[in-house]
Design a protein around this motif. Structure first.
Motif, PDB file in Angstrom:
ATOM      1  N   MET A 274       0.830  -1.163   0.000  1.00 45.30           N
ATOM      2  CA  MET A 274       0.000   0.000   0.000  1.00 45.30           C
ATOM      3  C   MET A 274       0.891   1.249   0.000  1.00 45.30           C
ATOM      4  O   MET A 274       1.855   1.327   0.739  1.00 45.30           O
ATOM      5  N   LYS A 275       0.523   2.210  -0.822  1.00 42.97           N
ATOM      6  CA  LYS A 275       1.301   3.422  -0.959  1.00 42.97           C
ATOM      7  C   LYS A 275       1.003   4.386   0.191  1.00 42.97           C
ATOM      8  O   LYS A 275      -0.153   4.595   0.548  1.00 42.97           O
ATOM      9  N   LYS A 276       2.071   4.935   0.757  1.00 41.24           N
ATOM     10  CA  LYS A 276       1.910   5.891   1.846  1.00 41.24           C
ATOM     11  C   LYS A 276       1.397   7.220   1.280  1.00 41.24           C
ATOM     12  O   LYS A 276       1.935   7.742   0.302  1.00 41.24           O
ATOM     13  N   GLN A 277       0.350   7.748   1.889  1.00 41.64           N
ATOM     14  CA  GLN A 277      -0.239   9.007   1.434  1.00 41.64           C
ATOM     15  C   GLN A 277       0.646  10.169   1.862  1.00 41.64           C
ATOM     16  O   GLN A 277       1.014  10.292   3.024  1.00 41.64           O
ATOM     17  N   GLU A 278       0.984  11.011   0.877  1.00 41.99           N
ATOM     18  CA  GLU A 278       1.820  12.173   1.166  1.00 41.99           C
ATOM     19  C   GLU A 278       0.987  13.280   1.798  1.00 41.99           C
ATOM     20  O   GLU A 278      -0.151  13.496   1.413  1.00 41.99           O
ATOM     21  N   GLN A 279       1.581  13.939   2.773  1.00 40.91           N
ATOM     22  CA  GLN A 279       0.911  15.079   3.383  1.00 40.91           C
ATOM     23  C   GLN A 279       1.258  16.323   2.580  1.00 40.91           C
ATOM     24  O   GLN A 279       2.430  16.578   2.291  1.00 40.91           O
ATOM     25  N   ARG A 280       0.227  17.065   2.216  1.00 39.85           N
ATOM     26  CA  ARG A 280       0.451  18.314   1.497  1.00 39.85           C
ATOM     27  C   ARG A 280       0.709  19.418   2.507  1.00 39.85           C
ATOM     28  O   ARG A 280       0.144  19.408   3.605  1.00 39.85           O
ATOM     29  N   PRO A 281       1.540  20.377   2.123  1.00 38.44           N
ATOM     30  CA  PRO A 281       1.773  21.505   3.040  1.00 38.44           C
ATOM     31  C   PRO A 281       0.497  22.333   3.200  1.00 38.44           C
ATOM     32  O   PRO A 281      -0.331  22.399   2.297  1.00 38.44           O
ATOM     33  N   ILE A 282       0.358  22.926   4.356  1.00 37.51           N
ATOM     34  CA  ILE A 282      -0.793  23.784   4.618  1.00 37.51           C
ATOM     35  C   ILE A 282      -0.560  25.112   3.884  1.00 37.51           C
ATOM     36  O   ILE A 282       0.469  25.764   4.065  1.00 37.51           O
ATOM     37  N   LEU A 283      -1.519  25.483   3.053  1.00 38.16           N
ATOM     38  CA  LEU A 283      -1.403  26.723   2.297  1.00 38.16           C
ATOM     39  C   LEU A 283      -1.700  27.925   3.181  1.00 38.16           C
ATOM     40  O   LEU A 283      -2.578  27.879   4.039  1.00 38.16           O
ATOM     41  N   LYS A 284      -0.957  28.986   2.940  1.00 36.70           N
ATOM     42  CA  LYS A 284      -1.137  30.233   3.690  1.00 36.70           C
ATOM     43  C   LYS A 284      -1.981  31.187   2.843  1.00 36.70           C
ATOM     44  O   LYS A 284      -1.616  31.496   1.712  1.00 36.70           O
ATOM     45  N   VAL A 285      -3.096  31.641   3.415  1.00 43.88           N
ATOM     46  CA  VAL A 285      -4.037  32.494   2.703  1.00 43.88           C
ATOM     47  C   VAL A 285      -4.189  33.824   3.435  1.00 43.88           C
ATOM     48  O   VAL A 285      -4.466  33.845   4.638  1.00 43.88           O
ATOM     49  N   ALA A 286      -4.021  34.927   2.711  1.00 43.31           N
ATOM     50  CA  ALA A 286      -4.240  36.265   3.257  1.00 43.31           C
ATOM     51  C   ALA A 286      -5.608  36.744   2.777  1.00 43.31           C
ATOM     52  O   ALA A 286      -5.977  36.538   1.625  1.00 43.31           O
ATOM     53  N   ILE A 287      -6.355  37.384   3.690  1.00 45.89           N
ATOM     54  CA  ILE A 287      -7.662  37.933   3.341  1.00 45.89           C
ATOM     55  C   ILE A 287      -7.681  39.406   3.720  1.00 45.89           C
ATOM     56  O   ILE A 287      -7.425  39.752   4.874  1.00 45.89           O
ATOM     57  N   THR A 288      -7.985  40.272   2.747  1.00 44.00           N
ATOM     58  CA  THR A 288      -8.207  41.683   3.068  1.00 44.00           C
ATOM     59  C   THR A 288      -9.693  41.839   3.335  1.00 44.00           C
ATOM     60  O   THR A 288     -10.527  41.256   2.655  1.00 44.00           O
TER      61      THR A 288
END
Length: 71
Positions: free
Chosen positions: A1-15
């Motif tokens: 079984m293939k190990k699931q890669e963790q994606r980096p947490i995206l940084k979002v700016a909101i004005t």
């Protein structure tokens, strides 16, 4: 079984994140690292300041507007 890669947490700016739409949107972005910028912390009319504040973010959601427009 293939190990699931963790994606980096995206940084979002909101004005305008303290407004009605921004408040609701932030709740829906719980899987992201969110930073809200509002006046007077950030005046979006000042391009240089805007660029400095959002540097390092993966996305920008622009919701800021002037509610004090004369009629």
């Amino acid at each position: 079984m293939k190990k699931q890669e963790q994606r980096p947490i995206l940084k979002v700016a909101i004005t305008g994140g303290k407004g009605r739409i921004g408040t609701v949107l932030q709740k829906d972005l719980k899987d992201f690292q969110v930073k809200s910028f509002d006046f007077p912390e950030l005046d979006v009319r000042n391009y240089e300041d805007l660029v400095k504040k959002i540097s390092g973010f993966d996305a920008l959601i622009h919701l800021a507007w002037n509610s004090q427009i004369e009629k």
